[in-house]
Write an enzyme that holds these catalytic residues in place. Sequence first.
Site, PDB file in Angstrom:
ATOM      1  N   ASN A  65       3.169  23.287  40.261  1.00 24.41           N
ATOM      2  CA  ASN A  65       2.465  24.157  39.317  1.00 24.41           C
ATOM      3  C   ASN A  65       1.130  23.482  38.954  1.00 24.41           C
ATOM      4  OD1 ASN A  65       2.931  22.261  37.280  1.00 24.41           O
ATOM      5  ND2 ASN A  65       4.607  23.408  36.353  1.00 24.41           N
ATOM      6  N   LYS A  68      16.362  22.067  36.938  1.00 23.07           N
ATOM      7  CA  LYS A  68      15.528  22.672  37.985  1.00 23.07           C
ATOM      8  C   LYS A  68      16.319  22.987  39.253  1.00 23.07           C
ATOM      9  CE  LYS A  68      11.281  20.717  36.168  1.00 23.07           C
ATOM     10  NZ  LYS A  68      10.991  21.862  35.289  1.00 23.07           N
ATOM     11  N   ASN A  74      21.460  20.738  34.292  1.00 20.22           N
ATOM     12  CA  ASN A  74      21.360  20.359  32.876  1.00 20.22           C
ATOM     13  C   ASN A  74      21.983  21.404  31.984  1.00 20.22           C
ATOM     14  OD1 ASN A  74      19.694  18.114  33.389  1.00 20.22           O
ATOM     15  ND2 ASN A  74      17.817  19.308  33.198  1.00 20.22           N
ATOM     16  N   ALA A 103      -0.112  32.747  35.033  1.00 16.18           N
ATOM     17  CA  ALA A 103      -0.636  34.107  34.849  1.00 16.18           C
ATOM     18  C   ALA A 103      -1.745  34.450  35.846  1.00 16.18           C
ATOM     19  CB  ALA A 103      -1.154  34.256  33.428  1.00 16.18           C
ATOM     20  N   ALA A 146      11.592  27.934  33.293  1.00 13.93           N
ATOM     21  CA  ALA A 146      12.215  28.125  34.623  1.00 13.93           C
ATOM     22  C   ALA A 146      11.499  29.140  35.507  1.00 13.93           C
ATOM     23  CB  ALA A 146      13.694  28.499  34.510  1.00 13.93           C
ATOM     24  N   ALA A 147      10.401  29.716  35.035  1.00 14.33           N
ATOM     25  CA  ALA A 147       9.705  30.712  35.866  1.00 14.33           C
ATOM     26  C   ALA A 147       9.259  30.067  37.184  1.00 14.33           C
ATOM     27  CB  ALA A 147       8.520  31.289  35.116  1.00 14.33           C
ATOM     28  N   GLY A 148       8.816  28.819  37.104  1.00 14.76           N
ATOM     29  CA  GLY A 148       8.366  28.112  38.317  1.00 14.76           C
ATOM     30  C   GLY A 148       9.530  27.832  39.260  1.00 14.76           C
ATOM     31  N   ASP A 149      10.678  27.460  38.706  1.00 12.79           N
ATOM     32  CA  ASP A 149      11.866  27.173  39.541  1.00 12.79           C
ATOM     33  C   ASP A 149      12.275  28.453  40.271  1.00 12.79           C
ATOM     34  OD1 ASP A 149      11.682  24.955  37.914  1.00 12.79           O
ATOM     35  OD2 ASP A 149      13.452  25.434  36.724  1.00 12.79           O
ATOM     36  N   ASP A 197       9.166  33.982  27.428  1.00 11.07           N
ATOM     37  CA  ASP A 197       9.536  32.568  27.591  1.00 11.07           C
ATOM     38  C   ASP A 197       9.265  32.170  29.053  1.00 11.07           C
ATOM     39  OD1 ASP A 197      10.769  30.107  27.779  1.00 11.07           O
ATOM     40  OD2 ASP A 197      12.786  30.820  27.342  1.00 11.07           O
TER      41      ASP A 197
HETATM   42  O1  RIB Z   1      12.153  24.265  34.674  1.00 13.51           O
HETATM   43  C1  RIB Z   1      12.997  24.509  33.601  1.00 13.51           C
HETATM   44  C2  RIB Z   1      14.076  23.487  33.544  1.00 13.51           C
HETATM   45  O2  RIB Z   1      13.510  22.223  33.326  1.00 13.51           O
HETATM   46  C3  RIB Z   1      15.065  23.687  32.414  1.00 13.51           C
HETATM   47  O3  RIB Z   1      16.152  24.492  32.779  1.00 13.51           O
HETATM   48  C4  RIB Z   1      15.440  22.266  32.047  1.00 13.51           C
HETATM   49  O4  RIB Z   1      16.771  21.952  32.286  1.00 13.51           O
HETATM   50  C5  RIB Z   1      14.510  21.363  32.826  1.00 13.51           C
HETATM   51  O5  RIB Z   1      15.129  20.854  33.922  1.00 13.51           O
END
Ligand code: RIB
Length: 307
Positions: free
Chosen positions: A185, A42, A12, A225, A251-254, A248
């Site tokens: 998550n 993701k 994306n 956390a 994307a921490a989970g990705d 922020d």
């Molecule tokens: O997990 C974060 C992502 O979710 C973003 O980069 C956005 O594109 C959505 O896919």
Amino acid sequence: MAKRILVAGSSNIDFLLSTPYIPAPGETIISNGSYAFAPGGKGANAAVACASLGAEVVFCSRVGDDAYGDRLVALFNERGIDTRYIKVDRVEQTGLAVVMLEKNGTNRIIVYSGANKKINDSDVESAFSCYPDAVLTQFEIKPDAVIAAALCAAEDGIPLFVDAGPATPDFPLEKLEKIEVLSPNETETEILTGIRPNTLENCLRASIALCNRVDTKYVVLKLGARGCYIYDGKYCDLVSPFEVPVVDTTAAGDIFTAALTTEYLKNGDILAAARFANAAGALATTKTGAISSVPTIEEINKLLLGE
Ligand code: RIB
């Protein structure tokens, strides 16, 4: 030798907008923060994170025939990712995610799938001709494509890592062949099981519920956390988080799941991989954006050593 990871997932362009709060219906508010268009998705976040952490990455995805698509593919090439299996869709636009970022670091995301919704089972099947050592996928593409990734991984006898985001109540989890690690998550866990993993007891109940739905070696619940929770069908472990200044959480989970996958593939040590992933996920929250927040191995090692 670096493991070859096939990432099957979305790409994306993220429209990042900071806001003091989320407006009520009919309300207009002025953001005195900033906005940016930045690479994300993701699948893409995971692909870039795995590559940054030393894996050989082959990315199966789709982008539109537009400037954003060109920008994404150029970035993947720059990061050393194999882009042979990224198709340029002539009809659909590149996927777009509107990411609203509140002052406290919380985000809310709306995704326009665009070309991602055209990623299909045959796209994924052809990507297996790269002879991957492992597969990592998420739910931002159609279930058929995720199921194909699982089927091919099972046929080839390679481990499958599944980031269960974004989850929907009707996702056919049962259709996935053997999974090595399933990682939702808190929100995704609740959507998939009806159980909010807000206590240790509920983490266990939710993990058992997931194991009842799908054949997975490990469930790794991402608890933000609170760290992460591992369940292997018999034993469980809560792996402590790292305290960092959160800017922020996008994307921490990705990035967590990508780091978990990359590290786990080194020697199959799930506890060490979870600790590494906790550090990677924590560091990701200290910077804004998705791909822009992928940490380096050096940064992760420093945090692990408490420096
Ligand atoms: O997990 C974060 C992502 O979710 C973003 O980069 C956005 O594109 C959505 O896919």
